[in-house]
Design a protein around this motif. Sequence first.
Motif, PDB file in Angstrom:
ATOM      1  N   THR A 157       0.911  -1.244   0.076  1.00 19.59           N
ATOM      2  CA  THR A 157       0.058   0.207   0.035  1.00 19.59           C
ATOM      3  C   THR A 157       0.908   1.426   0.022  1.00 19.59           C
ATOM      4  O   THR A 157       1.990   1.203   0.553  1.00 19.59           O
ATOM      5  CB  THR A 157      -0.962   0.108   0.968  1.00 19.59           C
ATOM      6  OG1 THR A 157      -1.860   1.154   1.108  1.00 19.59           O
ATOM      7  CG2 THR A 157      -0.124   0.092   2.443  1.00 19.59           C
ATOM      8  N   HIS A 158       0.400   2.220  -0.823  1.00 25.74           N
ATOM      9  CA  HIS A 158       1.037   3.618  -0.791  1.00 25.74           C
ATOM     10  C   HIS A 158       0.280   4.608   0.168  1.00 25.74           C
ATOM     11  O   HIS A 158      -1.015   4.685  -0.341  1.00 25.74           O
ATOM     12  CB  HIS A 158       1.416   4.097  -2.222  1.00 25.74           C
ATOM     13  CG  HIS A 158       2.177   5.207  -2.050  1.00 25.74           C
ATOM     14  ND1 HIS A 158       1.633   6.583  -2.288  1.00 25.74           N
ATOM     15  CD2 HIS A 158       3.703   5.545  -1.915  1.00 25.74           C
ATOM     16  CE1 HIS A 158       2.440   7.441  -2.176  1.00 25.74           C
ATOM     17  NE2 HIS A 158       3.850   7.050  -2.064  1.00 25.74           N
ATOM     18  N   GLN A 159       0.857   5.067   1.233  1.00 26.81           N
ATOM     19  CA  GLN A 159       0.165   6.049   1.937  1.00 26.81           C
ATOM     20  C   GLN A 159       0.635   7.399   1.666  1.00 26.81           C
ATOM     21  O   GLN A 159       1.852   7.564   2.000  1.00 26.81           O
ATOM     22  CB  GLN A 159       0.300   5.464   3.497  1.00 26.81           C
ATOM     23  CG  GLN A 159      -0.408   6.582   4.464  1.00 26.81           C
ATOM     24  CD  GLN A 159      -0.143   6.024   5.833  1.00 26.81           C
ATOM     25  OE1 GLN A 159      -0.361   4.938   6.127  1.00 26.81           O
ATOM     26  NE2 GLN A 159       0.114   7.036   6.705  1.00 26.81           N
ATOM     27  N   GLU A 160      -0.329   8.063   1.434  1.00 18.50           N
ATOM     28  CA  GLU A 160       0.128   9.561   0.918  1.00 18.50           C
ATOM     29  C   GLU A 160       0.307  10.510   2.143  1.00 18.50           C
ATOM     30  O   GLU A 160       1.427  11.232   2.072  1.00 18.50           O
ATOM     31  CB  GLU A 160      -0.891  10.091   0.171  1.00 18.50           C
ATOM     32  CG  GLU A 160      -0.449  11.506  -0.659  1.00 18.50           C
ATOM     33  CD  GLU A 160       0.575  11.422  -1.497  1.00 18.50           C
ATOM     34  OE1 GLU A 160       1.560  12.112  -1.373  1.00 18.50           O
ATOM     35  OE2 GLU A 160       0.551  10.547  -2.238  1.00 18.50           O
ATOM     36  N   ALA A 161      -0.170  10.269   3.091  1.00 20.12           N
ATOM     37  CA  ALA A 161      -0.019  11.216   4.226  1.00 20.12           C
ATOM     38  C   ALA A 161       0.074  10.489   5.539  1.00 20.12           C
ATOM     39  O   ALA A 161      -0.321   9.421   5.637  1.00 20.12           O
ATOM     40  CB  ALA A 161      -1.156  12.301   4.512  1.00 20.12           C
ATOM     41  N   PRO A 162       0.872  10.955   6.708  1.00 17.90           N
ATOM     42  CA  PRO A 162       1.396  12.307   6.784  1.00 17.90           C
ATOM     43  C   PRO A 162       2.692  12.258   5.937  1.00 17.90           C
ATOM     44  O   PRO A 162       3.264  13.611   5.532  1.00 17.90           O
ATOM     45  CB  PRO A 162       1.801  12.321   8.402  1.00 17.90           C
ATOM     46  CG  PRO A 162       2.020  10.897   8.801  1.00 17.90           C
ATOM     47  CD  PRO A 162       1.112  10.041   7.916  1.00 17.90           C
ATOM     48  N   THR A 163       3.361  11.295   5.611  1.00 14.47           N
ATOM     49  CA  THR A 163       4.541  11.205   4.848  1.00 14.47           C
ATOM     50  C   THR A 163       4.401  10.156   3.554  1.00 14.47           C
ATOM     51  O   THR A 163       4.013   9.072   4.034  1.00 14.47           O
ATOM     52  CB  THR A 163       5.834  11.004   5.419  1.00 14.47           C
ATOM     53  OG1 THR A 163       5.816  11.824   6.675  1.00 14.47           O
ATOM     54  CG2 THR A 163       7.003  10.867   4.573  1.00 14.47           C
ATOM     55  N   PRO A 164       4.576  10.557   2.245  1.00 16.98           N
ATOM     56  CA  PRO A 164       4.145   9.458   1.318  1.00 16.98           C
ATOM     57  C   PRO A 164       5.253   8.297   1.273  1.00 16.98           C
ATOM     58  O   PRO A 164       6.649   8.558   1.724  1.00 16.98           O
ATOM     59  CB  PRO A 164       4.636  10.181  -0.065  1.00 16.98           C
ATOM     60  CG  PRO A 164       4.471  11.729   0.478  1.00 16.98           C
ATOM     61  CD  PRO A 164       4.922  11.815   1.883  1.00 16.98           C
TER      62      PRO A 164
END
Length: 149
Positions: free
Chosen positions: A34-41
């Motif tokens: 999974t790529h999580q955009e926030a709090p840090t990509p």
Amino acid sequence: MMRRYGETIVKGQRYRPRPGAYAILPRGGHVLLTHQEAPTPEFQLPGGGIDPGESTLTALHREVIEETGWKIAAPRRVGAFRRFAYMPEYDLWAEKICHIYVAQPVRPLHDPTEPGHEAVWMEAEAALSSLANHGDRAFLERYLAFGPR
């Protein structure tokens, strides 16, 4: 004693235990991340916190669906690690207790429902250098070295 990865513990800071369940999802030389955009990509193993009253496996299935949209099967626990981190999205200093599983990605049900997450298939070797979390990398590296059991 459980292995610890990640940030140095801040002296005098109180950390709240935050158990979670995370999955290595291999298929044909690739791994579903999974790529999580926030709090840090960043790229992560799909998974997350276990809600009060929820079992580890129920949380694993729920979190993988929320973060990737994929249904999984046959999860097998391969270990656990701890990491201490500040979680700005929750304003929480957490002792994350990360339970790691290997599971079969069965089929996509829908797009991720967790805001700011994207399901990404990545070659397994590339995933090793892309995962932001040292513990995630260590467990993926061990899985790739020893393969399914």
